[in-house]
Design an enzyme around this catalytic site. Structure first.
Site, PDB file in Angstrom:
ATOM      1  CG  ASP A 282      -1.894  -1.164   1.212  1.00 47.24           C
ATOM      2  OD1 ASP A 282      -2.251  -1.611   0.122  1.00 47.24           O
ATOM      3  OD2 ASP A 282      -2.265  -1.629   2.310  1.00 47.24           O
TER       4      ASP A 282
ATOM      5  CE  LYS B 199       2.526  -2.491  -4.337  1.00 48.76           C
ATOM      6  NZ  LYS B 199       2.192  -2.107  -2.952  1.00 48.76           N
TER       7      LYS B 199
ATOM      8  CE  LYS C  30       1.071  10.177  -7.679  1.00 53.28           C
ATOM      9  NZ  LYS C  30       0.878  11.505  -7.239  1.00 53.28           N
TER      10      LYS C  30
ATOM     11  CG  ASN D  21      -2.627 -10.788  -2.193  1.00 55.33           C
ATOM     12  OD1 ASN D  21      -2.682 -10.586  -3.390  1.00 55.33           O
ATOM     13  ND2 ASN D  21      -1.567 -11.310  -1.615  1.00 55.33           N
TER      14      ASN D  21
ATOM     15  N   GLY E 247      -4.497  -4.325  -3.649  1.00 53.71           N
ATOM     16  CA  GLY E 247      -5.466  -3.311  -4.014  1.00 53.71           C
ATOM     17  C   GLY E 247      -4.683  -2.080  -4.420  1.00 53.71           C
ATOM     18  CG  HIS E 248      -2.015  -2.144  -6.955  1.00 54.24           C
ATOM     19  ND1 HIS E 248      -1.203  -2.799  -7.849  1.00 54.24           N
ATOM     20  CD2 HIS E 248      -1.705  -2.652  -5.744  1.00 54.24           C
ATOM     21  CE1 HIS E 248      -0.434  -3.662  -7.194  1.00 54.24           C
ATOM     22  NE2 HIS E 248      -0.737  -3.603  -5.915  1.00 54.24           N
TER      23      HIS E 248
ATOM     24  CD  GLN F 198       0.864  -8.902  -2.448  1.00 55.16           C
ATOM     25  OE1 GLN F 198       1.523  -9.547  -3.236  1.00 55.16           O
ATOM     26  NE2 GLN F 198      -0.405  -8.618  -2.665  1.00 55.16           N
TER      27      GLN F 198
ATOM     28  CB  THR G  65       1.852 -12.152   0.790  1.00 50.38           C
ATOM     29  OG1 THR G  65       0.837 -12.741  -0.019  1.00 50.38           O
ATOM     30  CG2 THR G  65       3.029 -11.717  -0.075  1.00 50.38           C
TER      31      THR G  65
ATOM     32  N   GLY H  59     -10.872  -2.762   3.607  1.00 55.31           N
ATOM     33  CA  GLY H  59     -11.447  -1.632   4.344  1.00 55.31           C
ATOM     34  C   GLY H  59     -10.911  -1.515   5.771  1.00 55.31           C
TER      35      GLY H  59
ATOM     36  CE  LYS I  51      -1.279   7.889   1.313  1.00 55.57           C
ATOM     37  NZ  LYS I  51      -2.187   6.772   1.567  1.00 55.57           N
TER      38      LYS I  51
ATOM     39  N   GLY J  88       0.129  13.888  -3.345  1.00 52.16           N
ATOM     40  CA  GLY J  88      -1.320  13.704  -3.390  1.00 52.16           C
ATOM     41  C   GLY J  88      -1.631  12.534  -4.301  1.00 52.16           C
TER      42      GLY J  88
HETATM   43  P1  GDP Z   1      -0.628   0.281  -3.576  1.00 51.97           P
HETATM   44  O1  GDP Z   1      -1.234  -0.983  -3.074  1.00 51.97           O
HETATM   45  O2  GDP Z   1       0.842   0.354  -3.307  1.00 51.97           O
HETATM   46  O3  GDP Z   1      -0.945   0.573  -5.005  1.00 51.97           O
HETATM   47  O4  GDP Z   1      -1.272   1.447  -2.706  1.00 51.97           O
HETATM   48  P2  GDP Z   1      -2.845   1.623  -2.363  1.00 51.97           P
HETATM   49  O5  GDP Z   1      -3.529   2.085  -3.580  1.00 51.97           O
HETATM   50  O6  GDP Z   1      -3.373   0.434  -1.666  1.00 51.97           O
HETATM   51  O7  GDP Z   1      -2.761   2.749  -1.249  1.00 51.97           O
HETATM   52  C1  GDP Z   1      -2.242   4.011  -1.506  1.00 51.97           C
HETATM   53  C2  GDP Z   1      -3.348   5.065  -1.308  1.00 51.97           C
HETATM   54  O8  GDP Z   1      -2.767   6.334  -1.193  1.00 51.97           O
HETATM   55  C3  GDP Z   1      -4.308   5.169  -2.455  1.00 51.97           C
HETATM   56  O9  GDP Z   1      -5.573   5.507  -1.970  1.00 51.97           O
HETATM   57  C4  GDP Z   1      -3.741   6.304  -3.312  1.00 51.97           C
HETATM   58  O10 GDP Z   1      -4.729   6.983  -4.063  1.00 51.97           O
HETATM   59  C5  GDP Z   1      -3.197   7.192  -2.248  1.00 51.97           C
HETATM   60  N1  GDP Z   1      -1.995   7.960  -2.615  1.00 51.97           N
HETATM   61  C6  GDP Z   1      -0.971   7.619  -3.429  1.00 51.97           C
HETATM   62  N2  GDP Z   1      -0.007   8.567  -3.421  1.00 51.97           N
HETATM   63  C7  GDP Z   1      -0.440   9.538  -2.577  1.00 51.97           C
HETATM   64  C8  GDP Z   1       0.133  10.756  -2.114  1.00 51.97           C
HETATM   65  O11 GDP Z   1       1.231  11.163  -2.459  1.00 51.97           O
HETATM   66  N3  GDP Z   1      -0.608  11.472  -1.214  1.00 51.97           N
HETATM   67  C9  GDP Z   1      -1.826  11.067  -0.779  1.00 51.97           C
HETATM   68  N4  GDP Z   1      -2.470  11.822   0.099  1.00 51.97           N
HETATM   69  N5  GDP Z   1      -2.392   9.911  -1.192  1.00 51.97           N
HETATM   70  C10 GDP Z   1      -1.699   9.156  -2.068  1.00 51.97           C
HETATM   71  P1  IMO Z   2      -0.805  -4.193  -2.165  1.00 52.10           P
HETATM   72  O1  IMO Z   2      -0.375  -4.755  -3.490  1.00 52.10           O
HETATM   73  C1  IMO Z   2      -0.856  -4.529   2.165  1.00 52.10           C
HETATM   74  C2  IMO Z   2      -0.890  -8.573   3.843  1.00 52.10           C
HETATM   75  C3  IMO Z   2      -2.142  -9.020   4.575  1.00 52.10           C
HETATM   76  C4  IMO Z   2      -1.541  -9.984   5.580  1.00 52.10           C
HETATM   77  C5  IMO Z   2      -0.414 -10.645   4.784  1.00 52.10           C
HETATM   78  C6  IMO Z   2      -0.782 -11.990   4.192  1.00 52.10           C
HETATM   79  O2  IMO Z   2      -2.101  -3.485  -2.221  1.00 52.10           O
HETATM   80  O3  IMO Z   2       0.292  -3.391  -1.577  1.00 52.10           O
HETATM   81  P2  IMO Z   2      -2.333 -12.704   2.144  1.00 52.10           P
HETATM   82  O4  IMO Z   2      -3.798 -12.456   1.898  1.00 52.10           O
HETATM   83  O5  IMO Z   2      -1.431 -12.162   1.094  1.00 52.10           O
HETATM   84  O6  IMO Z   2      -2.038 -14.142   2.428  1.00 52.10           O
HETATM   85  O7  IMO Z   2      -2.032 -11.903   3.524  1.00 52.10           O
HETATM   86  O8  IMO Z   2      -0.089  -9.744   3.747  1.00 52.10           O
HETATM   87  N1  IMO Z   2      -1.119  -8.088   2.462  1.00 52.10           N
HETATM   88  C7  IMO Z   2      -1.056  -6.803   2.102  1.00 52.10           C
HETATM   89  N2  IMO Z   2      -0.887  -5.688   2.847  1.00 52.10           N
HETATM   90  N3  IMO Z   2      -0.946  -4.442   0.827  1.00 52.10           N
HETATM   91  C8  IMO Z   2      -1.106  -5.542   0.069  1.00 52.10           C
HETATM   92  O9  IMO Z   2      -1.080  -5.498  -1.273  1.00 52.10           O
HETATM   93  C9  IMO Z   2      -1.204  -6.797   0.701  1.00 52.10           C
HETATM   94  N4  IMO Z   2      -1.366  -8.058   0.276  1.00 52.10           N
HETATM   95  C10 IMO Z   2      -1.285  -8.838   1.356  1.00 52.10           C
HETATM   96  O10 IMO Z   2      -2.780  -7.936   5.194  1.00 52.10           O
HETATM   97  O11 IMO Z   2      -0.951  -9.280   6.634  1.00 52.10           O
HETATM   98 MG    MG Z   3      -2.799  -1.601  -1.805  1.00 49.77          MG
END
Ligand code: GDP
Ligand code: IMO
Ligand code: MG
Length: 431
Positions: free
Chosen positions: A14, A17, A19, A39, A41-42, A186, A201, A303, A332, A416
């Site tokens: 999270d 990536k 973005k 697993n 969520g991008h 991840q 994972t 969530g 961020k 952002g």
């Molecule tokens: P990923 O799994 O690595 O792709 O990251 P996620 O999408 O799960 O979580 C990153 C969250 O931060 C998302 O809701 C993005 O829209 C948001 N985000 C990404 N870059 C920034 C940033 O520079 N600032 C803020 N405030 N939000 C960001």
């Molecule tokens: P992205 O790609 C954050 C975490 C789970 C748990 C552990 C194992 O969005 O960055 P799993 O379901 O993979 O067997 O769970 O890994 N986890 C993540 N945490 N971002 C993810 O993916 C994740 N994918 C798995 O919360 O702790």
């Molecule tokens: Mg994510």
């Protein structure tokens, strides 16, 4: 200038990536995901549109690019079909021209999800069947895409035209010297080999996973860029040395949806203001909570409120070593704007001994306490900054200090979620 770039998570996932991949896709021809399943969520934000991808590479919303789901992935057919259909509903044409799936990727079955729901809670998995599916793959009793599409069901029918020998297709793009992004899911600390096992994972998240997860040789990778948040978060259990507040406190909190429903936007900003006062009186739980609220640190997939903490330079340096990083994209930074003081963890203290090297040994980590360096905050909105020089001096200082500690250049700073909220610092690491 590199022609092929791996984008990998530097921390616990999270990091943003999605973005960064979306930002770099403008100049890419092919975007290939190499590991994990739904697993992940991008999130990609384009003006008022928000896209949440679990399986399909984040490049899909750009026209004229080929997106690849690699052999290293595990794929729940229902989920990929629903992701395709929701893109189609939003006006995107999905065909083998813009999305192909490896014939060697493994299929997540119902029983994998059921098993994960029963057994995964110990480490807080996402419950999507990831671990059980990779278990069957390693035990040589998994079901692969090439066999799944022979089945007679609506999901197999929809996916069938997309299933290919993706390694061959990627190699043709390599031969033609096209620009290629390899998208990791991840984060490094969740890698099955190099993460905080068993709180990990079940795939190889690290940059090396791009080779095995796509069928390309290591010599074909020109650059490795890790995405790191300006602080740290973790979902699920496992050590988090710089955690602010405790895991229990975070897990007790309401989801952001419930907060929004009950408080409304005005109530939420009132709550934030109240928390800011405590934050600047050095209340750690409130600091973590403010990071969560400012950064919207609630899982895209589940969530769940994410655990939060200060930037850990040991983890970033470890990530630099394990991934062979060329550069870091820091996301961020804007989330830190309300803090008068910002801390960076520069060492761990463990049973009276100080260490500046990270270890992934969870037995040792549970006794480690962070040693911090404190920097002055900037207390100014930076979300509209377009240039490094437009950032307040203290924000510049924070970036420079992290570069110094991690010993890797920072090539991008994100202020952002939007595409335009991206500052390029060092072009030479990008296409
Ligand atoms: P990923 O799994 O690595 O792709 O990251 P996620 O999408 O799960 O979580 C990153 C969250 O931060 C998302 O809701 C993005 O829209 C948001 N985000 C990404 N870059 C920034 C940033 O520079 N600032 C803020 N405030 N939000 C960001
Ligand atoms: P992205 O790609 C954050 C975490 C789970 C748990 C552990 C194992 O969005 O960055 P799993 O379901 O993979 O067997 O769970 O890994 N986890 C993540 N945490 N971002 C993810 O993916 C994740 N994918 C798995 O919360 O702790
Ligand atoms: Mg994510």
């Amino acid at each position: 200038m590199p022609k092929t770039i791996v984008i990998v998570g530097a921390q616990f996932g999270d990091e943003g990536k999605g973005k960064i991949v979306d930002f770099l896709t403008e100049k890419a021809d092919l975007i290939a995901r190499y590991n994990g399943g739904n697993n992940a969520g991008h999130t990609v934000v384009v003006k008022n549109d928000v896209f949440k991808f679990h399986l399909i590479p984040s490049g899909i919303i750009h026209e004229g690019k080929l997106n690849v789901m690699g052999n290293g992935m595990v794929i729940d057919p229902k989920v990929v079909v629903s992701e395709i259909e929701s893109l189609e509903k939003r006006g995107y044409d999905i065909s083998e021209k813009n999305l192909i799936i490896s014939q060697n990727a493994h299929i997540i079955k119902e029983k994998h999800v059921e098993e994960d729901e029963l057994t995964g809670s110990k480490i807080g998995t996402t419950g999507r069947g990831i671990g059980p599916c990779y278990t069957d793959k390693a035990a040589r009793k998994g079901l692969r895409m090439i066999d799944y599409i022979k089945e007679d069901n609506k999901y197999a029918k929809k996916i069938r035209p997309l299933v290919k020998d993706t390694s061959l297709i990627v190699s043709q793009y390599l031969e033609d010297e096209k620009n290629i992004l390899f998208e990791g899911a991840q984060g490094t600390l969740l890698d099955i080999d190099h993460g905080t096992y068993p709180y990990v994972t079940s795939s190889n998240v690290v940059a090396g996973g791009a080779c095995t997860g796509l069928g390309i040789g290591p010599t074909k990778i020109d650059a490795v860029i890790a995405v790191a948040k300006a602080y740290i978060t973790r979902v699920g259990s496992g050590p988090l040395v710089t955690e602010l507040g405790t895991e229990e406190e975070t897990n007790k909190e309401d989801s952001i949806n419930k907060l929004k429903r009950e408080l409304g936007d005005q109530g939420l900003s009132f709550l934030k203001r109240k928390i800011i006062n405590k934050v600047n009186e050095d209340d750690e739980y409130s600091q973590g909570r403010l990071l969560r609220l400012n950064g919207m640190e609630y899982g895209t997939t589940t969530g769940r409120p994410r655990r939060t903490g200060w930037f850990d330079a040991l983890i970033a340096r470890y990530s630099a070593r394990i991934n062979g990083l060329d550069a870091v994209a820091m996301t961020k930074l804007d989330v830190l704007s309300d803090f008068k003081k910002i801390k960076i963890c520069t060492a761990y203290e463990c049973k009276g001994k100080k260490s500046s090297e990270f270890t992934n040994n969870v037995e040792i980590l549970k006794d480690c306490r962070p040693v911090y360096e404190t920097l002055d905050g900037w207390c100014k909105d930076i979300s509209k900054a377009k240039d490094f020089k437009e950032l307040p001096e203290n924000a510049q200082e924070y970036i420079r200090r992290i570069e110094e500690l991690v010993k890797v250049p920072i090539c991008i700073v994100s202020v952002g979620p939007g595409r335009e909220q991206t500052i390029v610092l060092k072009k030479q690491f990008l296409f």
